[in-house]
Design a protein around this motif. Structure first.
Motif, PDB file in Angstrom:
ATOM      1  N   THR A  15       0.822  -1.207   0.000  1.00 36.07           N
ATOM      2  CA  THR A  15       0.000   0.000   0.000  1.00 36.07           C
ATOM      3  C   THR A  15       0.860   1.262   0.000  1.00 36.07           C
ATOM      4  OG1 THR A  15      -1.717  -1.158   1.239  1.00 36.07           O
ATOM      5  CG2 THR A  15      -1.811   1.244   1.218  1.00 36.07           C
ATOM      6  N   ASN A  16       0.586   2.123  -0.979  1.00 38.20           N
ATOM      7  CA  ASN A  16       1.266   3.414  -1.133  1.00 38.20           C
ATOM      8  C   ASN A  16       2.765   3.296  -1.422  1.00 38.20           C
ATOM      9  OD1 ASN A  16      -1.076   4.985  -0.727  1.00 38.20           O
ATOM     10  ND2 ASN A  16      -0.878   4.731   1.497  1.00 38.20           N
ATOM     11  N   LYS A  17       3.233   2.105  -1.722  1.00 37.67           N
ATOM     12  CA  LYS A  17       4.633   1.957  -2.098  1.00 37.67           C
ATOM     13  C   LYS A  17       4.859   2.452  -3.518  1.00 37.67           C
ATOM     14  CE  LYS A  17       6.483  -1.596   0.949  1.00 37.67           C
ATOM     15  NZ  LYS A  17       7.231  -2.874   1.026  1.00 37.67           N
ATOM     16  N   THR A  18       6.087   2.839  -3.804  1.00 38.34           N
ATOM     17  CA  THR A  18       6.445   3.326  -5.132  1.00 38.34           C
ATOM     18  C   THR A  18       7.291   2.285  -5.856  1.00 38.34           C
ATOM     19  OG1 THR A  18       6.405   5.635  -4.413  1.00 38.34           O
ATOM     20  CG2 THR A  18       7.645   5.135  -6.417  1.00 38.34           C
ATOM     21  N   PHE A  19       6.908   1.993  -7.083  1.00 41.01           N
ATOM     22  CA  PHE A  19       7.658   1.094  -7.948  1.00 41.01           C
ATOM     23  C   PHE A  19       8.078   1.870  -9.189  1.00 41.01           C
ATOM     24  CE2 PHE A  19       4.838  -1.480  -5.429  1.00 41.01           C
ATOM     25  CZ  PHE A  19       5.592  -2.601  -5.093  1.00 41.01           C
ATOM     26  N   ASP A  20       9.239   1.522  -9.728  1.00 37.20           N
ATOM     27  CA  ASP A  20       9.654   2.182 -10.962  1.00 37.20           C
ATOM     28  C   ASP A  20       8.588   1.990 -12.041  1.00 37.20           C
ATOM     29  OD1 ASP A  20      12.131   3.055  -9.948  1.00 37.20           O
ATOM     30  OD2 ASP A  20      13.052   1.122 -10.395  1.00 37.20           O
ATOM     31  N   TYR A  21       8.126   0.748 -12.159  1.00 33.79           N
ATOM     32  CA  TYR A  21       7.133   0.426 -13.184  1.00 33.79           C
ATOM     33  C   TYR A  21       6.007  -0.402 -12.569  1.00 33.79           C
ATOM     34  CZ  TYR A  21      10.869   1.800 -16.361  1.00 33.79           C
ATOM     35  OH  TYR A  21      11.855   2.499 -17.007  1.00 33.79           O
TER      36      TYR A  21
ATOM     37  N   LYS B  82      16.864  -5.586 -15.540  1.00 29.41           N
ATOM     38  CA  LYS B  82      17.729  -4.396 -15.523  1.00 29.41           C
ATOM     39  C   LYS B  82      17.703  -3.707 -14.154  1.00 29.41           C
ATOM     40  CE  LYS B  82      18.961  -4.864 -19.816  1.00 29.41           C
ATOM     41  NZ  LYS B  82      20.355  -5.247 -20.148  1.00 29.41           N
ATOM     42  N   ASP B  83      17.254  -4.438 -13.144  1.00 27.47           N
ATOM     43  CA  ASP B  83      17.300  -3.986 -11.747  1.00 27.47           C
ATOM     44  C   ASP B  83      16.287  -2.909 -11.386  1.00 27.47           C
ATOM     45  OD1 ASP B  83      19.338  -5.756 -11.027  1.00 27.47           O
ATOM     46  OD2 ASP B  83      20.883  -4.386 -11.751  1.00 27.47           O
ATOM     47  N   PHE B  84      15.305  -2.666 -12.235  1.00 27.82           N
ATOM     48  CA  PHE B  84      14.231  -1.747 -11.865  1.00 27.82           C
ATOM     49  C   PHE B  84      13.231  -2.480 -10.976  1.00 27.82           C
ATOM     50  CE2 PHE B  84      15.683   0.057 -15.963  1.00 27.82           C
ATOM     51  CZ  PHE B  84      16.037   1.314 -15.500  1.00 27.82           C
TER      52      PHE B  84
ATOM     53  N   ASN C 177       2.196   3.767  -6.142  1.00 25.06           N
ATOM     54  CA  ASN C 177       2.762   4.892  -6.873  1.00 25.06           C
ATOM     55  C   ASN C 177       3.736   4.425  -7.946  1.00 25.06           C
ATOM     56  OD1 ASN C 177       1.449   6.763  -5.061  1.00 25.06           O
ATOM     57  ND2 ASN C 177       3.028   6.244  -3.561  1.00 25.06           N
ATOM     58  N   VAL C 178       3.848   5.236  -8.977  1.00 28.58           N
ATOM     59  CA  VAL C 178       4.723   4.935 -10.109  1.00 28.58           C
ATOM     60  C   VAL C 178       5.875   5.923 -10.126  1.00 28.58           C
ATOM     61  CG1 VAL C 178       4.890   4.926 -12.622  1.00 28.58           C
ATOM     62  CG2 VAL C 178       2.901   3.908 -11.515  1.00 28.58           C
ATOM     63  N   GLY C 179       7.119   5.409 -10.136  1.00 33.25           N
ATOM     64  CA  GLY C 179       8.285   6.278 -10.202  1.00 33.25           C
ATOM     65  C   GLY C 179       8.635   6.671 -11.619  1.00 33.25           C
ATOM     66  N   LYS C 180       8.457   5.741 -12.564  1.00 32.44           N
ATOM     67  CA  LYS C 180       8.816   6.017 -13.954  1.00 32.44           C
ATOM     68  C   LYS C 180       7.604   5.933 -14.887  1.00 32.44           C
ATOM     69  CE  LYS C 180      13.704   4.724 -13.766  1.00 32.44           C
ATOM     70  NZ  LYS C 180      14.202   6.037 -14.227  1.00 32.44           N
TER      71      LYS C 180
ATOM     72  N   LEU D  88      12.991   0.756 -21.916  1.00 35.95           N
ATOM     73  CA  LEU D  88      14.364   0.828 -21.395  1.00 35.95           C
ATOM     74  C   LEU D  88      15.166   1.954 -22.045  1.00 35.95           C
ATOM     75  CD1 LEU D  88      15.136  -2.985 -21.160  1.00 35.95           C
ATOM     76  CD2 LEU D  88      14.888  -1.388 -19.247  1.00 35.95           C
ATOM     77  N   ALA D  89      14.851   2.254 -23.299  1.00 43.27           N
ATOM     78  CA  ALA D  89      15.553   3.348 -23.981  1.00 43.27           C
ATOM     79  C   ALA D  89      15.261   4.697 -23.332  1.00 43.27           C
ATOM     80  CB  ALA D  89      15.156   3.385 -25.457  1.00 43.27           C
ATOM     81  N   ASP D  90      14.104   4.819 -22.684  1.00 37.64           N
ATOM     82  CA  ASP D  90      13.722   6.064 -22.027  1.00 37.64           C
ATOM     83  C   ASP D  90      13.961   6.049 -20.521  1.00 37.64           C
ATOM     84  OD1 ASP D  90      12.917   7.125 -24.419  1.00 37.64           O
ATOM     85  OD2 ASP D  90      10.791   6.659 -24.149  1.00 37.64           O
ATOM     86  N   ALA D  91      14.459   4.937 -20.017  1.00 40.33           N
ATOM     87  CA  ALA D  91      14.591   4.784 -18.557  1.00 40.33           C
ATOM     88  C   ALA D  91      15.623   5.761 -17.977  1.00 40.33           C
ATOM     89  CB  ALA D  91      14.981   3.355 -18.227  1.00 40.33           C
TER      90      ALA D  91
END
Length: 576
Positions: A32-38, A57-59, A290-293, A573-576
C-alpha cells in the motif's frame, strides 16, 4: 492453497502478505502506497515479457494480474489442447461471464462467450499453442514509425529457439526463451490432410513461419516444453531467474494475483500518470500504489480499453454520460477487430487415436504425460495449419484466410464423437467493432460489439473458403477417412444459405481479437498510442499488448503478442 509451476516458483517467493493470503509477493510486506519504478496492469503474454525484461535491468516492478497464479489442475495446465472452460474471462472463479453480440446479421441477435486467459501468462494458458508468424511485410501496413518489416524481424529471432533455426538462422532464432517444435504427438491424418490440400490446388510448405512466404499449408508447430504447454510466465520468469540470480527468486519483481487495477491515477494537471488504484474484491479494501517512472497497460484487447476508459481516457462524450472526468479525449475502444471463423465438420470413417475421448480421461495417460510429456495429451488442437487466398483482390504472395484441419475429439471439443473438422478464419477483417463501459464501476464488465460481417466482403471470403473445405471429403487422400458432412450438412448449397450458416454459427467467434487501442503516428484520427506505445497527450503511460494492433495480419495472434512485449521492453528501457 496456491500451486505454482516450477518455473514461476523459481522467479517469485510466496508469503502470507496482505490483503489476502492468495496474493503472490516477493516482498513479505504490504505494498500500500509503495512506489515502484514500473507498474504493469496485466500479466498476459506481453505483460510477462515486459515485467521480466525490466526486472532484469534492476528496476523495481509491480505486476498486477486479475486471475490466479496458475491452475491447480496440473494436467489442464500443461496439456497442448486448449482449455475453453477453465481460467478465462468467461468462467473464472471471480466474475460472471463476459459476452459479446458478434453481428447484427445473426437471427435472432445472440451473444457468445469471450475466451481470454485469466492467470499469469494470460491466453498462453488456454490457447491452441500453435506458433505461426505473419509476413514481415504485414507490419508495413501499420504505417507507424518504428514498426515496419525491417524493425520487427529481430524480435522474432530474439524470441525463438526454433527447430528451423539450424537450417534458416536468418529467419529463425536459436536461443530464445520459447522452444518452437513439433508437438510430442502429431495427428494421425496430417499426411492425408496435406495430400488433400495439394489435390485441391493449394500449396504445401515445409516452413510457413519464416516471415517471407506463408501462403500454403504445413504441419503445425507449437510452443512447448518437452511436449507440455509453455506459457509466457513460465518461459520469461524462468529466463529472469536463470540470468539474473542463478535460477533463484529475484527481489525486485513483485507479483500480485487475483487483483485488478481499477483506475490509473494522474497528477493534478491530468497529464502525468503517477500511480494506480488496485482492487481485490470480496469485501477487501483496495489500495493505491505509486509509479516512479511509468505505468504500463497490458490487460489485453478487452481489459486495456476497459481500464483506460475507467481512468478517463477515451471518447469524451461517452465518458461524460457516465460522469467520469475526462483526462484525454481519444478513440479508445473504437477499432475492435474480431476474426470470425467458419467450420465444416464431417463424420470420420475410422477412429484415430486423437478421436478417442476415453484416452484423454485415462489415469495412465495422465501419469505418462506428466512424467514424460508424451502421449495423447501432447496432441495440439490442430494437425495442419496455413494461409490461403480466396479473394481475387488479394495480392500475389498474400493471403486472406487462415485454415486448419483436425481429428482431435478431446472432451468438450465436439458433441459428436469421431469427427474431422476443417476451419477457416478471416485474416484481415474489414468490419470494425467497439468496446464501451456499461457503468463507472471497475467490477462491471464492458460492452463488446465486434460487429462482424458489417462489411460484406468479410462474409464473401469465408463463403468461398468454406466451399473449398467441403471438397476435402471428395479427395482421394481423404476418401478412406471422411464420410457424411455433419456441419453445415449438404442442405447448405447456395451462397445465401452459406452466408446464413456462417453468420449464425455458434462457434463463429474465434479467440483472435485485437485493435481496441490502436497504434499510429501523430495526427491519426484512429490512433490512441504512438510508435513508442505512449498514450497521446499523457506522460508516463504506455500500452503494450495486442490491443495496439491496428489492422489484420496473416497468422495467429500469439507470436505478435510476444513481439509487442519485446519491442515495448526496448522502448521503455531506452527512455529509462
Amino acid at each position: 492453497m496456491l500451486i505454482l509451476t516450477a518455473a514461476v516458483a523459481s522467479a517469485v517467493l510466496l508469503s502470507s502478505a496482505v490483503p489476502t493470503s492468495a496474493q503472490v509477493f516477493v516482498s513479505s510486506g504490504d505494498i500500500t502506497n509503495k512506489t515502484f519504478d514500473y507498474v504493469i496492469a496485466g500479466a498476459g503474454t506481453a505483460g510477462c515479457v515486459v515485467a521480466s525484461r525490466l526486472a532484469a535491468k534492476d528496476f523495481s516492478v509491480l505486476l498486477v494480474e486479475r486471475g490466479p497464479a496458475t491452475f491447480s489442475d496440473s494436467v489442464a495446465k500443461q496439456r497442448q489442447a486448449p482449455i475453453f472452460t477453465l481460467y478465462n474471462w468467461n468462467t473464472d472463479e471471480l466474475s460472471d461471464p463476459i459476452t459479446a453480440f458478434p453481428s447484427s446479421r445473426r437471427a435472432p441477435l445472440t451473444s457468445v462467450p469471450m475466451v481470454r486467459g485469466n492467470a499469469l501468462g494470460g491466453t498462453t494458458n488456454v490457447n491452441a499453442g500453435a506458433w505461426s508468424r505473419p509476413l514481415y511485410t504485414d507490419f508495413d501496413k501499420w504505417a507507424t514509425t518504428g514498426w515496419n518489416a525491417s524493425d520487427i524481424r529481430q524480435y522474432f529471432l530474439r524470441i525463438e529457439k526454433s527447430r528451423y533455426g539450424a537450417t534458416d538462422p536468418q529467419n529463425h532464432g536459436t536461443s530464445g526463451p520459447l522452444t518452437i517444435s513439433f508437438p510430442s504427438h502429431n495427428q494421425t491424418l496430417n499426411d492425408q490432410f496435406l495430400a488433400a490440400v495439394k489435390e485441391l490446388g493449394k500449396p504445401v510448405l515445409t516452413d510457413g513461419g519464416n516471415g517471407l512466404n506463408n501462403v500454403g499449408v504445413w504441419p503445425l508447430v507449437t510452443v512447448n516444453n518437452g511436449g507440455k504447454r509453455l506459457t509466457s510466465c513460465d518461459a520469461y520468469f524462468k529466463l529472469l531467474a536463470d540470468t539474473k540470480n542463478n535460477g533463484k527468486a529475484v527481489s525486485n519483481l513483485v507479483i500480485t494475483t487475483k487483483a485488478q487495477v481499477a483506475k490509473i491515477n494522474f497528477d493534478a494537471t491530468g497529464t502525468v500518470a503517477v500511480g494506480a488504484r488496485i482492487e481485490y474484491g470480496s469485501g477487501v479494501t483496495g489500495i493505491n500504489v505509486n509509479v516512479g517512472k511509468e505505468f504500463i497497460v497490458s490487460s489485453g484487447v478487452y481489459g486495456s480499453p476497459h481500464l483506460l476508459l475507467l481512468s478517463g481516457v477515451g471518447p469524451a462524450a461517452d465518458l461524460k454520460k457516465l460522469n467520469i472526468p475526462v483526462v484525454k479525449d481519444l478513440p479508445v475502444g473504437k477499432n475492435l477487430i474480431a476474426r470470425p471463423i467458419s467450420i465444416v465438420t464431417n463424420f470420420g470413417k475410422v477412429q484415430t487415436p486423437e478421436m478417442d475421448v476415453a484416452a484423454y480421461l485415462n489415469s495412465n495417460t495422465y501419469e505418462t504425460f506428466l512424467a514424460t510429456g508424451q502421449g495423447i495429451l501432447g496432441t495440439p488442437v490442430l494437425g495442419v495449419w496455413g494461409n490461403l487466398a480466396f479473394d481475387n483482390k488479394t495480392k500475389a504472395g498474400e493471403s486472406d484466410v487462415i485454415v486448419g484441419m483436425t481429428t482431435v475429439n478431446y472432451p468438450g471439443a465436439s458433441p459428436i464423437p469421431r469427427t474431422i473438422v476443417h476451419m477457416c478464419l478471416l485474416s484481415d477483417p474489414k468490419s470494425r467493432g467497439t468496446i464501451a463501459l456499461t457503468s463507472s464501476k471497475w467490477s462491471d464488465k464492458p460492452k463488446i460489439l465486434p460487429n462482424m460481417f458489417d462489411v460484406d466482403s468479410d462474409l464473401d471470403i469465408l463463403v468461398s473458403c468454406s466451399k473449398w473445405l467441403r471438397a476435402f471429403q471428395k479427395t482421394k487422400a481423404m476418401a478412406d477417412y471422411e464420410s457424411l458432412e455433419f456441419l453445415p450438412t449438404e442442405l447448405v448449397q447456395s451462397d445465401s444459405s452459406w452466408r446464413t450458416y456462417i453468420a449464425n454459427n455458434p462457434e463463429g467467434f474465434s479467440m483472435h481479437a485485437w485493435g481496441s487501442v490502436p497504434i499510429g503516428n501523430s495526427g491519426s484520427s484512429t490512433a490512441v498510442v504512438d510508435g513508442k506505445l505512449k498514450v497521446f497527450g499523457i506522460k508516463n503511460l504506455r500500452v503494450a499488448d495486442t490491443s495496439i494492433i491496428p489492422t489484420g495480419f496473416s497468422s495467429g495472434i500469439m507470436s505478435i503478442a510476444y513481439v509487442i512485449g519485446e519491442k515495448a521492453s526496448d522502448l521503455i528501457l531506452a527512455d529509462a
